[in-house]
Design an enzyme around this catalytic site. Structure first.
Site, short mmCIF file in Angstrom:
data_model
loop_
_atom_site.label_atom_id
_atom_site.label_comp_id
_atom_site.label_asym_id
_atom_site.label_seq_id
_atom_site.Cartn_x
_atom_site.Cartn_y
_atom_site.Cartn_z
N CYS B 79 -1.43 -2.58 13.58
CA CYS B 79 -1.95 -4.00 13.56
C CYS B 79 -1.29 -4.67 14.61
CB CYS B 79 -1.55 -4.54 12.25
SG CYS B 79 -2.63 -5.91 11.96
N HIS B 180 -4.20 -0.78 8.34
CA HIS B 180 -2.94 -0.39 7.83
C HIS B 180 -3.07 1.07 7.07
CE1 HIS B 180 -0.38 -4.05 8.35
NE2 HIS B 180 -1.74 -4.34 8.64
N GLU B 182 -0.75 2.94 5.86
CA GLU B 182 0.01 2.76 4.97
C GLU B 182 -0.46 2.13 3.57
OE1 GLU B 182 0.16 0.77 7.36
OE2 GLU B 182 1.47 -1.02 6.90
#
Lengths: 267, 201
Positions: B79, B180, B182
């Protein structure tokens, strides 16, 4: 394909346990937050929201360690709110592993905190929680609406839905957007805990007033309510607590039902 | 065990990224400058914060960063981390790292900003990061800006938000995702694994 609608289980946390209030008052115990978070995440929840409803000074450390534990077990985004007043409160929560921080009373009392937080962490971290109730005592300079031929305006409440602020919800929504909020978590106090459905009228008006995502909250008692809010408004996400906590409906089955009825969801 | 570093701008949640890397069997250190970067097989620029403060925290590390990329040490920018690879961003006044030609522009305001939630990936080209990731996989986005590389050949996947949003970029050992990984469940974990595999080489 495009952006999907989000289904968000909410966990109200008191003293490290998940509870759910009815009209912000009576409370039933619903379980261990870390276990529930893991379960919802595996079932396909798009996001989670934790609201620390005790939020006393002693609770600070409890919530920090809870956030850390949750961040270790889940791989979807989550928001934490409740008693966030200062930049330091917000910072503690974000640095412990939360993706977003929700502020209500703290932002009404000190709106500059929105811009400050946005400047450091980016607007995607800043969620403004709005607890809203219909006020039938009409006043000037308020957005007046009608339902069942009764006139009212939407008023913002603080301190867990206990204290009216005299703030017009439509204007407050626009102001928090202008100040840099990235999302609005909109709870209808009138509908919260009733299990009779979301406040469609309120949600429609707030969604139309701003250009940031809005999460609908308060009143969801069955999957049909979620379908209604997605089909009748342009809301981005729907939050619910009790229908998921008591195993009435699993997250994946609710999402399948939404998909069958034409709502784009992640499955 | 592969040892990687996360650069901390001091502005947000890097805990989730750290957990995700550790779950995929990496050893992770949090660093605030690149002085000891030689000790690591890969670097991650996380996706939280605001452009100017984040780029400021990297200010003294710019030369070291360019050396790192030249030496083919794998870097994953997530990002904002990816946005900083470029020359400039409409979010800030300061220049970016300038390792890639192009700029970062605000999403058109006819759409809700930020673009927040799960959107699907349209894979355009084969890519190391996307190995084992299926077309149409859902990933989690939360951003207000999009990258506009001069060379759009580096865009490996995009996502449809009314306009096309570059979602994965890859240029040799430089990797970037607008979403993202994660926070993107199992699919995200595949990409984290793929990145760590490059770090091992």
């Amino acid at each position: 394909m495009t952006l999907t609608k989000r289904v968000i289980p909410c966990l109200d946390v008191d003293n490290g346990r998940v509870v759910k209030g009815m009209h912000f008052k009576s409370i039933k115990d619903a379980g261990d937050p870390v276990l529930l978070a893991e379960k919802y995440s595996q079932e396909g929840a798009d996001e989670l929201v934790f609201l620390d409803i005790t939020a006393s000074e002693q609770q600070r450390e409890t919530i920090k360690s809870l956030v850390q534990k949750v961040a270790q077990v889940i791989d979807i985004p989550f928001t934490v709110g409740g008693g966030v007043k200062t930049l330091q409160d917000a910072r503690d929560i974000l640095l412990s592993g939360a993706d977003k921080v929700a502020i209500n009373t703290g932002a009404v009392k000190n709106p500059e905190i929105i811009t400050k937080l946005m400047g450091i962490f980016g607007k995607q971290c800043v969620v403004i929680a709005m607890d809203v109730r219909r006020n039938y005592e009409l006043k000037e300079d308020r957005h007046i609406f009608t339902s069942d031929s009764k006139k009212f305006w939407f008023e913002v409440y603080i301190y867990g839905g206990k204290t009216p602020t005299n703030l017009d919800a439509i204007e407050w929504a626009k102001e928090v957007e202008r100040r840099g909020a990235g999302e609005i978590l909109l709870t209808s106090i009138d509908m919260d805990g009733t299990k009779e459905g979301y406040d469609i009228q309120l949600i429609k008006e707030i969604v139309n007033a701003v250009n940031i995502p809005v999460v609908a909250s308060g009143g969801c008692g069955k999957p049909k309510h979620m379908l209604d809010v997605f089909l009748q408004t342009n809301v981005d996400a729907a939050l619910a607590a009790s229908i998921f906590h008591y195993k009435t409906h699993s997250v994946d089955r609710v999402k399948e039902y939404l998909k069958e009825n034409g709502v784009p969801v992640r499955l | 065990m592969v040892k990687v570093a996360i650069f901390d701008y001091g502005a947000g949640n890097i805990f989730s990224l750290k957990s995700s890397l550790e779950k995929n069997e990496a050893e992770v250190d949090i660093i605030t400058d690149l002085k000891k970067i030689k000790n690591y097989s890969g670097l991650l620029l996380p996706g939280v914060g605001n452009f100017d403060p984040a780029i400021k925290s990297l200010d003294t590390s710019k030369i070291a960063f360019h050396d790192l990329v030249k030496n083919q040490v794998p870097v994953l920018g997530i990002c904002l981390g990816m946005e900083m690879f470029f020359e400039r961003s409409e979010e800030g006044k300061l220049g970016g790292l300038g390792i890639l030609d192009g700029e970062v522009i605000l999403l058109p305001n006819k759409f809700k900003i930020p673009h927040m939630g799960w959107n699907d990936l349209q894979i355009k080209q084969s890519s190391v990061l996307l190995e084992g990731v299926k077309e149409g996989s859902w990933v989690y986005f939360v951003h207000s800006y999009r990258v506009k590389p001069k060379n759009d050949g580096i865009i490996k996947a995009d996502s449809d938000y009314g306009i096309s949003v570059p979602a994965v970029i890859e240029n040799q050992t430089l990797f970037g995702t607008q979403f993202h990984p994660e926070k993107s469940g199992k699919v995200g974990s595949i990409m984290i694994k793929n990145f760590l595999r490059v770090c091992k080489k």
